[in-house]
Design a protein around this motif. Structure first.
Motif, PDB file in Angstrom:
ATOM      1  N   UNK A  45       0.841  -1.197   0.000  1.00  0.00           N
ATOM      2  CA  UNK A  45       0.000   0.000   0.000  1.00  0.00           C
ATOM      3  C   UNK A  45       0.880   1.252   0.000  1.00  0.00           C
ATOM      4  N   UNK A  46       0.656   2.105  -0.997  1.00  0.00           N
ATOM      5  CA  UNK A  46       1.397   3.367  -1.122  1.00  0.00           C
ATOM      6  C   UNK A  46       0.446   4.465  -1.604  1.00  0.00           C
ATOM      7  N   UNK A  47       0.901   5.690  -1.480  1.00  0.00           N
ATOM      8  CA  UNK A  47       0.123   6.847  -1.929  1.00  0.00           C
ATOM      9  C   UNK A  47       0.127   6.916  -3.452  1.00  0.00           C
ATOM     10  N   UNK A  48      -1.026   7.262  -4.018  1.00  0.00           N
ATOM     11  CA  UNK A  48      -1.156   7.498  -5.447  1.00  0.00           C
ATOM     12  C   UNK A  48      -0.656   8.909  -5.740  1.00  0.00           C
ATOM     13  N   UNK A  49       0.481   9.002  -6.396  1.00  0.00           N
ATOM     14  CA  UNK A  49       1.078  10.298  -6.717  1.00  0.00           C
ATOM     15  C   UNK A  49       0.498  10.803  -8.035  1.00  0.00           C
ATOM     16  N   UNK A  50      -0.773  11.215  -7.982  1.00  0.00           N
ATOM     17  CA  UNK A  50      -1.415  11.745  -9.167  1.00  0.00           C
ATOM     18  C   UNK A  50      -1.358  13.271  -9.136  1.00  0.00           C
ATOM     19  N   UNK A  51      -1.840  13.897 -10.196  1.00  0.00           N
ATOM     20  CA  UNK A  51      -1.736  15.348 -10.339  1.00  0.00           C
ATOM     21  C   UNK A  51      -2.418  16.093  -9.200  1.00  0.00           C
ATOM     22  N   UNK A  52      -3.632  15.705  -8.852  1.00  0.00           N
ATOM     23  CA  UNK A  52      -4.364  16.425  -7.806  1.00  0.00           C
ATOM     24  C   UNK A  52      -3.649  16.343  -6.461  1.00  0.00           C
ATOM     25  N   UNK A  53      -3.090  15.196  -6.138  1.00  0.00           N
ATOM     26  CA  UNK A  53      -2.350  15.065  -4.874  1.00  0.00           C
ATOM     27  C   UNK A  53      -1.082  15.932  -4.915  1.00  0.00           C
ATOM     28  N   UNK A  54      -0.337  15.858  -6.011  1.00  0.00           N
ATOM     29  CA  UNK A  54       0.921  16.602  -6.094  1.00  0.00           C
ATOM     30  C   UNK A  54       0.709  18.115  -6.132  1.00  0.00           C
ATOM     31  N   UNK A  55      -0.455  18.555  -6.596  1.00  0.00           N
ATOM     32  CA  UNK A  55      -0.765  19.993  -6.589  1.00  0.00           C
ATOM     33  C   UNK A  55      -1.374  20.428  -5.257  1.00  0.00           C
ATOM     34  N   UNK A  56      -1.610  19.492  -4.354  1.00  0.00           N
ATOM     35  CA  UNK A  56      -2.197  19.829  -3.063  1.00  0.00           C
ATOM     36  C   UNK A  56      -3.694  20.040  -3.124  1.00  0.00           C
ATOM     37  N   UNK A  57      -4.341  19.547  -4.171  1.00  0.00           N
ATOM     38  CA  UNK A  57      -5.782  19.727  -4.353  1.00  0.00           C
ATOM     39  C   UNK A  57      -6.598  18.605  -3.740  1.00  0.00           C
ATOM     40  N   UNK A  58      -5.936  17.547  -3.265  1.00  0.00           N
ATOM     41  CA  UNK A  58      -6.633  16.405  -2.716  1.00  0.00           C
ATOM     42  C   UNK A  58      -5.745  15.714  -1.688  1.00  0.00           C
ATOM     43  N   UNK A  59      -6.381  15.112  -0.684  1.00  0.00           N
ATOM     44  CA  UNK A  59      -5.630  14.336   0.299  1.00  0.00           C
ATOM     45  C   UNK A  59      -5.113  13.055  -0.339  1.00  0.00           C
ATOM     46  N   UNK A  60      -4.193  12.415   0.357  1.00  0.00           N
ATOM     47  CA  UNK A  60      -3.579  11.185  -0.144  1.00  0.00           C
ATOM     48  C   UNK A  60      -4.616  10.089  -0.332  1.00  0.00           C
ATOM     49  N   UNK A  61      -4.503   9.379  -1.432  1.00  0.00           N
ATOM     50  CA  UNK A  61      -5.338   8.223  -1.717  1.00  0.00           C
ATOM     51  C   UNK A  61      -4.388   7.027  -1.779  1.00  0.00           C
ATOM     52  N   UNK A  62      -4.685   6.002  -0.997  1.00  0.00           N
ATOM     53  CA  UNK A  62      -3.824   4.827  -0.941  1.00  0.00           C
ATOM     54  C   UNK A  62      -4.261   3.808  -1.990  1.00  0.00           C
ATOM     55  N   UNK A  63      -3.275   3.212  -2.672  1.00  0.00           N
ATOM     56  CA  UNK A  63      -3.531   2.129  -3.613  1.00  0.00           C
ATOM     57  C   UNK A  63      -2.510   1.023  -3.358  1.00  0.00           C
ATOM     58  N   UNK A  64      -2.769  -0.165  -3.874  1.00  0.00           N
ATOM     59  CA  UNK A  64      -1.899  -1.311  -3.572  1.00  0.00           C
ATOM     60  C   UNK A  64      -1.117  -1.812  -4.785  1.00  0.00           C
ATOM     61  N   UNK A  65      -1.112  -1.074  -5.871  1.00  0.00           N
ATOM     62  CA  UNK A  65      -0.331  -1.476  -7.037  1.00  0.00           C
ATOM     63  C   UNK A  65      -0.024  -0.236  -7.867  1.00  0.00           C
ATOM     64  N   UNK A  66       1.004  -0.318  -8.682  1.00  0.00           N
ATOM     65  CA  UNK A  66       1.343   0.780  -9.568  1.00  0.00           C
ATOM     66  C   UNK A  66       2.814   0.769  -9.914  1.00  0.00           C
ATOM     67  N   UNK A  67       3.264   1.873 -10.476  1.00  0.00           N
ATOM     68  CA  UNK A  67       4.672   2.042 -10.836  1.00  0.00           C
ATOM     69  C   UNK A  67       5.345   2.828  -9.723  1.00  0.00           C
ATOM     70  N   UNK A  68       6.265   2.164  -9.032  1.00  0.00           N
ATOM     71  CA  UNK A  68       6.899   2.738  -7.843  1.00  0.00           C
ATOM     72  C   UNK A  68       7.757   3.951  -8.205  1.00  0.00           C
ATOM     73  N   UNK A  69       7.632   4.972  -7.366  1.00  0.00           N
ATOM     74  CA  UNK A  69       8.431   6.185  -7.476  1.00  0.00           C
ATOM     75  C   UNK A  69       8.959   6.522  -6.096  1.00  0.00           C
ATOM     76  N   UNK A  70      10.271   6.723  -5.986  1.00  0.00           N
ATOM     77  CA  UNK A  70      10.859   7.066  -4.692  1.00  0.00           C
ATOM     78  C   UNK A  70      10.619   8.540  -4.372  1.00  0.00           C
ATOM     79  N   UNK A  71      10.824   8.892  -3.109  1.00  0.00           N
ATOM     80  CA  UNK A  71      10.709  10.293  -2.688  1.00  0.00           C
ATOM     81  C   UNK A  71      11.767  11.114  -3.418  1.00  0.00           C
ATOM     82  N   UNK A  72      11.455  12.364  -3.685  1.00  0.00           N
ATOM     83  CA  UNK A  72      12.336  13.310  -4.365  1.00  0.00           C
ATOM     84  C   UNK A  72      12.622  12.940  -5.818  1.00  0.00           C
ATOM     85  N   UNK A  73      11.775  12.113  -6.410  1.00  0.00           N
ATOM     86  CA  UNK A  73      11.885  11.835  -7.835  1.00  0.00           C
ATOM     87  C   UNK A  73      11.208  12.964  -8.603  1.00  0.00           C
TER      88      UNK A  73
END
Length: 175
Positions: A45-73
């Motif tokens: 389970x990780x945070x979905x780093x989508x546009x709305x989350x990264x722009x601060x327009x939405x709280x974190x949404x957790x998902x259990x699959x995807x393409x992993x991205x490390x912090x500060x990428x």
């Protein structure tokens, strides 16, 4: 200016460009950056780093699959109206489906390259491809000519830009 494609060192440029100092060269963006996908993962389970989350327009949404991205990428928006917009990930997570990871050569100053990309955002937005969903024109992105000074000059340019923006922020704050 011609870049020596056989060299592993991006600072080895051949030729002369009349409007740049001799220590500078011009190379295509594809020699500095690549657009890649994160490693596919599932069951974590990780945070979905989508546009709305990264722009601060939405709280974190957790998902259990995807393409992993490390912090500060760095993630570059490749689908949608604002193609070419770059985000730095505050935490690790799964990159949104509208992104590619932006991998920048370690021999150049990342913030300098981000300023060059930002300088070309309007052109990238105006030249999207695709009919139903507009996409970043990757061919155009890869072909962007990057004026490349020595590393210390890249840092000096970034510092000057940051100072200018601080002054602009102060002016806007006083209005």
């Amino acid at each position: 200016m011609i870049y020596n494609e056989y060299s592993n060192n991006i600072t080895e440029c051949i030729g002369h460009y009349t409007q740049l100092p001799d220590s500078w060269c011009v190379i295509p963006m594809q020699m500095i950056c690549s657009l890649i996908d994160g490693e596919k993962q599932s069951g974590i389970e990780r945070i979905n780093l989508d546009v709305k989350y990264l722009r601060g327009e939405r709280d974190a949404k957790m998902i259990t699959y995807g393409k992993y991205t490390s912090a500060n990428s760095l993630l570059i928006l490749v689908d949608g109206e604002n193609s070419g917009e770059v985000f730095r990930t505050p935490i690790e997570g799964y990159q949104g489906s509208t992104f590619k990871q932006l991998s920048i050569n370690s021999n150049v100053n990342t913030d300098y390259i981000l300023q060059v990309i930002n300088l070309h955002r309007k052109t990238l937005r105006e030249n999207k491809v695709g009919s139903a969903i507009p996409h970043l024109n990757k061919k155009l992105f890869k072909a962007i000519d990057v004026p490349l000074p020595p590393y210390n000059e890249q840092q000096r340019i970034v510092n000057a830009i940051n100072i200018a923006f601080k002054h602009l922020d102060a002016i806007m704050g006083s209005l």
